[in-house]
Write a protein that holds these residues in place. Structure first.
Motif, short mmCIF file in Angstrom:
data_model
loop_
_atom_site.label_atom_id
_atom_site.label_comp_id
_atom_site.label_asym_id
_atom_site.label_seq_id
_atom_site.Cartn_x
_atom_site.Cartn_y
_atom_site.Cartn_z
N GLY A 48 -4.47 9.85 -4.54
CA GLY A 48 -4.31 8.53 -5.19
C GLY A 48 -5.02 8.44 -6.44
O GLY A 48 -5.42 9.34 -7.43
N ALA A 56 -0.20 8.79 -8.51
CA ALA A 56 -0.75 7.41 -8.68
C ALA A 56 -2.12 7.20 -9.24
O ALA A 56 -2.66 6.15 -9.30
CB ALA A 56 -0.96 7.06 -7.16
N GLU A 60 0.17 1.84 -10.16
CA GLU A 60 1.47 1.83 -9.69
C GLU A 60 2.49 1.56 -10.90
O GLU A 60 2.09 0.74 -11.87
CB GLU A 60 1.48 0.49 -8.81
N ASN A 64 6.37 5.66 -8.52
CA ASN A 64 5.47 5.81 -7.53
C ASN A 64 5.24 4.78 -6.50
O ASN A 64 4.11 4.66 -5.43
CB ASN A 64 3.90 6.45 -7.97
N MET A 67 4.19 4.91 -2.76
CA MET A 67 2.73 5.64 -2.47
C MET A 67 2.00 4.46 -2.07
O MET A 67 0.77 4.72 -1.71
CB MET A 67 2.17 6.44 -3.78
N PHE A 68 2.03 3.30 -2.65
CA PHE A 68 1.13 1.92 -2.44
C PHE A 68 1.41 1.25 -1.26
O PHE A 68 0.79 0.26 -1.07
CB PHE A 68 1.18 1.23 -3.62
N VAL A 89 3.47 9.40 2.77
CA VAL A 89 2.26 8.63 2.39
C VAL A 89 1.27 8.52 3.52
O VAL A 89 1.52 8.37 4.48
CB VAL A 89 2.99 7.01 2.00
N SER A 96 -2.44 4.65 -1.87
CA SER A 96 -1.61 5.69 -2.59
C SER A 96 -1.95 7.15 -2.45
O SER A 96 -1.40 7.81 -3.19
CB SER A 96 -1.52 5.31 -4.11
#
Length: 211
Positions: A48, A56, A60, A64, A67-68, A89, A96
């Motif tokens: 991340g 990431a 954000e 993506n 991913m968060f 993930v 992320s």
């Protein structure tokens, strides 16, 4: 393979711990055409905002956003204008991090995987992140799926964990930043592991990161 789901807390750990521990477990994708399953043999970790090679890293975006979110979800992205790649993930929501699924051995649904990749040998059906997605039938529609839901469209099932003595790590493949980070993990000697390729600069277009 004992058929049980990997729980969400399996994914709620540092990404460099999750990645090697995925080796040997099984990803399944159920579609109207049937089900394909692959035993994971190669993965890459991306951390991340701490990792310049991660999608990431700069924060954000619409692309993506998955991913968060919470761990145990699928992040699918389109690359080089022709291929989909798939990630899982990891870590607490908001961190992320994600693991790119790079290769696997098809252990169920081989006929369907062959129909999707008709020119491939058995070894090459899922040997590489784009091939793995093709064999499993993964496209953008699968972005955001929860792999920890019993009976879900896509799941990660507990398989035979890879022998720790056979797990190797090395530089990540085909990236142009943080390429020295040894977060590519694979099962040594497994024929489905993809060959290592160092990044070759592209003349046009943006530099490609991973998850």
């Amino acid at each position: 393979m004992d058929g049980t789901l990997l729980p969400r807390d399996f994914f709620d750990r540092p990404v460099d711990e999750v990645a090697p521990s995925l080796l040997g477990h099984v990803i399944t994708h159920r579609t109207p055409d049937g089900e394909v399953a692959a035993r994971l043999t190669e993965v890459e970790a991306y951390a991340g905002p701490l990792d310049p090679a991660s999608h990431a890293y700069r924060g954000e975006t619409r692309r993506n956003a998955v991913m968060f979110g919470p761990p145990g979800h699928v992040y699918v992205y389109f690359t080089y204008g022709m291929h989909f790649c798939m990630n899982l993930v990891c870590g607490p929501e908001g961190t992320s991090s994600a693991v790119l699924l790079r290769a696997g051995e098809i252990i169920a649904g081989e006929d369907l995987a062959r129909a999707r990749r008709p020119k491939s040998t058995v070894r090459d059906l899922a040997r590489g992140p784009a091939r793995l997605c093709q064999a499993l039938g993964v496209v953008r529609d699968q972005n955001g799926l929860d792999v920890c839901t019993p009976g879900g469209e896509m799941t990660i099932l507990r398989g035979e964990p890879a022998d720790p003595a056979l797990i190797r790590s090395g530089p990540r493949t085909g990236i142009n930043v943080a390429k020295e980070v040894p977060w590519r993990f694979y099962v040594d000697g497994d024929p489905t592991v993809s060959p290592y390729r160092a990044h070759v600069p592209r003349v046009r277009g943006k530099a490609a990161g991973r998850a």
